[in-house]
Design a protein around this motif. Structure first.
Motif, PDB file in Angstrom:
ATOM      1  N   ILE A 147       0.850  -1.199   0.000  1.00 53.68           N
ATOM      2  CA  ILE A 147       0.000   0.000   0.000  1.00 53.68           C
ATOM      3  C   ILE A 147       0.882   1.245   0.000  1.00 53.68           C
ATOM      4  CG2 ILE A 147      -1.705   1.294   1.332  1.00 53.68           C
ATOM      5  CD1 ILE A 147      -2.777  -1.481   2.288  1.00 53.68           C
ATOM      6  N   VAL A 239      -8.533   1.028   0.273  1.00 54.10           N
ATOM      7  CA  VAL A 239      -7.294   1.332  -0.445  1.00 54.10           C
ATOM      8  C   VAL A 239      -7.596   2.003  -1.777  1.00 54.10           C
ATOM      9  CG1 VAL A 239      -5.239   0.347  -1.526  1.00 54.10           C
ATOM     10  CG2 VAL A 239      -6.033  -0.544   0.673  1.00 54.10           C
ATOM     11  N   LEU A 259       0.223  -2.387  -5.989  1.00 52.49           N
ATOM     12  CA  LEU A 259      -0.522  -3.059  -4.938  1.00 52.49           C
ATOM     13  C   LEU A 259      -0.449  -4.576  -5.052  1.00 52.49           C
ATOM     14  CD1 LEU A 259      -3.732  -0.829  -4.900  1.00 52.49           C
ATOM     15  CD2 LEU A 259      -2.095  -1.067  -3.021  1.00 52.49           C
TER      16      LEU A 259
END
Length: 467
Positions: A147, A239, A259
């Motif tokens: 992330i 996210v 990611l």
């Protein structure tokens, strides 16, 4: 509004949660576990040293005064408290002196987040084994780092501290794994943690609160996992949400491919580096370059007329501000101060960041000889070279020496040995543990996956050994 804005990468939160919850421990490569164990050792040493520092003691004293269900230890204190408050103190200690590890792309220090979180939960639940702890640290750090990678350096340049923001995901995934959350509840834990992370980079110029960013992120991530276990819900697409999601809000210009690409095959946690100077990582390449000149050309500080350093924008913004002695944090964040110390003393050590050293008149006077500029050539090389430095030293007798260091000592590209990390560990715990206890703690950490529980490790880090 979020439903009308296209997600940055559909189902990213779900897929990361499934990875953290469902990956079997045996699917984690042995080389990754070996790397995690070395980071675990480093993290224990860094946290123990950090436990002695004033800002950590302030947080500890607040927690002790509040009391709490005594389920987890505040290290180097003899006190036990609630799991979340123990993590608050111990993770603050982990980031208390700029010696915790560093993952360059994500700008995260995962061991000061994952190690205290994992040990607090393992202390509270004696059924958790060393194998459980190692797997949780590996998977939790992997999720948080990815992330952070996707957030890019733009999160930092927007003024946010990655340790306090992206770091909450490290702790949430680590805790969620040890709490045995299924994939759905792990997704909720991440969804809660994304709303709880915080930390502003103005803290780097002179404030204790930068240390607290790690403590709060770890505490927030743990609390997110505990809430998710009870059925509390978070932002399911935290996210990737196109409006108000973590990446869209904190980063604004993310790289979503980072990611999931290579997930489970290309392990980011194996790319975490070690710090070999007790200061911000962004200045280490410049320090390495200057040290090389001093040693290889056999010159001393009094021989130097000027030092010129070129660096990328990230390092320039982070470290090249005018130095003033505004506390230990400011000194550790500042390239001018670090270079002046290196020039005058031939190395940079913990002693150089004592309160009685950071305003040294000779060091402040030497800073006038140093110039730092944004080097467009290094900037154009991209984020992989954000720690790189070009250094030129001119001497009073007219000689000029140049060095260019792309990868600092301790980075994955310029690695140190296990023995180097062990020496650092012993230096960090030497004032606290006798040699026998230090050797025993090292043995336990490096054999983590074979430990039946955390009892022996906690028994060495918990007792009060220093005021």
């Amino acid at each position: 509004m979020s439903s009308s804005v296209k997600p940055i990468l559909a189902d990213a939160t779900r897929d990361l949660a499934r990875f953290a919850a469902d990956t079997p421990a045996e699917a984690i490569p042995g080389s990754v576990i070996d790397r995690v164990k070395l980071s675990f050792l480093d993290g224990l040493g860094v946290c123990l040293h950090g436990s002695t520092l004033p800002w950590t003691r302030h947080v500890r004293d607040m927690v002790v005064e509040e009391g709490g269900n005594p389920r987890a230890s505040i290290w180097n204190s003899g006190h036990r408290t609630g799991v979340a408050n123990a993590v608050l103190v111990n993770s603050t200690a982990g980031h208390a002196f700029e010696m915790d590890d560093i993952h360059k792309e994500s700008i995260l220090h995962p061991n000061s987040l994952a190690v205290p979180t994992a040990l607090a939960l393992a202390e509270a639940d004696g059924t958790l084994t060393g194998r459980d702890i190692a797997a949780a640290i590996a998977l939790g750090a992997e999720v948080g780092i990815r992330i952070g990678n996707a957030a890019t350096t733009s999160l930092f340049l927007n003024g946010f501290h990655p340790q306090g923001t992206s770091g909450a995901f490290v702790a949430a995934a680590t805790a969620g794994r040890l709490l045995k959350l299924d994939a759905g509840r792990m997704q909720q834990a991440l969804g809660i943690a994304g709303s709880l992370g915080a930390g502003l980079m103005a803290a780097q110029e002179g404030a204790m609160v930068k240390r607290l960013h790690a403590g709060r992120a770890a505490q927030a991530g743990l609390q997110a996992a505990l809430l998710a276990r009870k059925g509390f819900t978070g932002i399911a697409d935290v996210v990737e949400a196109g409006y108000g999601g973590f990446l869209s809000a904190f980063s604004r210009t993310p790289n979503p491919a980072r990611l999931l690409e290579g997930l489970g095959d290309d392990w980011e946690v194996a790319k975490v580096g070690f710090k070999m100077y007790p200061n911000v990582t962004s200045i280490h390449s410049a320090l390495d370059a200057l040290r090389a000149v001093l040693v290889e050309e056999r010159i001393a500080g009094q021989d130097i007329a000027t030092i010129a350093v070129g660096c990328g924008r990230m390092t320039f913004v982070h470290t090249a501000w005018d130095y003033r002695p505004a506390g230990v944090t400011a000194a550790q964040m500042n390239m001018f101060y670090g270079l002046a110390v290196m020039a005058l003393r031939g190395d940079v050590s913990v002693a150089d960041y004592a309160e009685d050293r950071i305003a040294d008149a000779g060091t402040l006077a030497f800073i006038a000889r140093i110039k730092i500029h944004l080097d467009e050539g290094l900037e154009q090389k991209g984020p992989a070279f954000r720690h790189a430095a070009r250094l030129a030293v001119t001497t009073r007798d007219g000689r000029r020496f140049e060095r260019e260091v792309h990868n600092r000592r301790g980075s994955p590209e310029n690695p140190v040995t296990r023995e180097d990390v062990e020496r650092k560990f012993h230096a960090n715990v030497g004032a606290l543990l006798g040699r026998g206890d230090a050797d025993r703690l090292k043995q336990l950490a490096l054999d983590l996956e074979n430990q039946p529980n955390a009892t022996a490790i906690v028994g060495l880090v918990a007792p009060a050994r220093h005021p």
